[in-house]
Design an enzyme around this catalytic site. Sequence first.
Site, PDB file in Angstrom:
ATOM      1  N   CYS A  56      74.977  88.937  78.194  1.00 41.96           N
ATOM      2  CA  CYS A  56      75.414  89.642  76.988  1.00 41.96           C
ATOM      3  C   CYS A  56      76.159  88.675  76.061  1.00 41.96           C
ATOM      4  CB  CYS A  56      76.243  90.858  77.374  1.00 41.96           C
ATOM      5  SG  CYS A  56      76.439  92.054  76.018  1.00 41.96           S
TER       6      CYS A  56
ATOM      7  N   HIS B 105      72.915  93.658  81.726  1.00 44.29           N
ATOM      8  CA  HIS B 105      74.008  93.321  82.655  1.00 44.29           C
ATOM      9  C   HIS B 105      73.581  93.521  84.114  1.00 44.29           C
ATOM     10  CE1 HIS B 105      77.490  93.038  79.836  1.00 44.29           C
ATOM     11  NE2 HIS B 105      76.718  93.786  79.068  1.00 44.29           N
TER      12      HIS B 105
ATOM     13  N   GLU C  81      75.097  92.473  86.687  1.00 38.26           N
ATOM     14  CA  GLU C  81      76.302  92.705  87.487  1.00 38.26           C
ATOM     15  C   GLU C  81      76.718  94.169  87.478  1.00 38.26           C
ATOM     16  OE1 GLU C  81      78.043  92.200  83.371  1.00 38.26           O
ATOM     17  OE2 GLU C  81      76.279  91.537  84.496  1.00 38.26           O
TER      18      GLU C  81
END
Length: 222
Positions: free
Chosen positions: A86, A194, A196
Site C-alpha cells: 500500500c 494488504h 498481512e
Amino acid sequence: MRAAVITFPGSNCDRDLAVAFESVGAEVTRVWHKDAELPENVDIIGIPGGFSFGDYLRCGAIAANSPVCRAVIDHANRGGYVLGVCNGFQVLTETRLVPGALIRNKNLKFVCKPVTLKVENNETAFTRGYAKGQEIIVPVAHHDGNFRADDELLARLQGEGQIAFTYTDNPNGAAGDIAGVFSENRRVLGMMPHPERAMEPLHGSADGQALFRALVEGLVAA
C-alpha cells in the site's frame, strides 16, 4: 530468517506487517525512519501501509527521501528482498525500486474492501506458494492506488513477468488491472492490497499467509 519493518510518521500497518512475518517464523526488528542503517544480516525489509508524513507532496515522496530509505535502496541494489504494501508500494515507486507510479483512484474515493486478485507470476520468492492463475482474496484500503504505466512500460512488465498480481474487478482504475509489480530481478515487490490483513480465517481470508510463508521458508532454505 531476519526481517526489518520500517516505521514512518503516519504508518499504521507496521505492527500488522511485523506480526505477519513473526507468525510464519521470522525474527523481526522494527526500524525507525531516521535510522541511517539497517540491522545486520537482514534478509527482507517490509515497508508498511499507512499515510507516511501525511501523504504530503505525493504519497510516499517524503518517506522515500528519509535516511532509512537510502539503506533500503542499498539493500535492494545488493540483491536483498523488499516488500512494500500500500503506502509501502508508493514509497517503492518513489525510490524507483519498482516501476510505474501511483495516483488518485479513478473514482476519487477511498476504497476499503476485500478484492479478488489473480496470480500472474508464481515463479518468485514471494509468489511460489500460489499456482499461476490462482485467484486469492486480499483486502485493499487506499485512496491513491491507481497504478500508471505508459504502453511501452506496460508491455515490458507483461512481457518480462514483472506483474505479480492483477485485479479481477479493478477497484481503482489501475492500468492493466495491476495490483502488484516486481523489480527487474523479482526481489522487490510492491503491491496495493494488504496480504498481512489476510493471514487467518478470522480475517475473512487466509490467502495472504502463503506469501509470507513462501518468503520465510524459501529464504531459510537458501
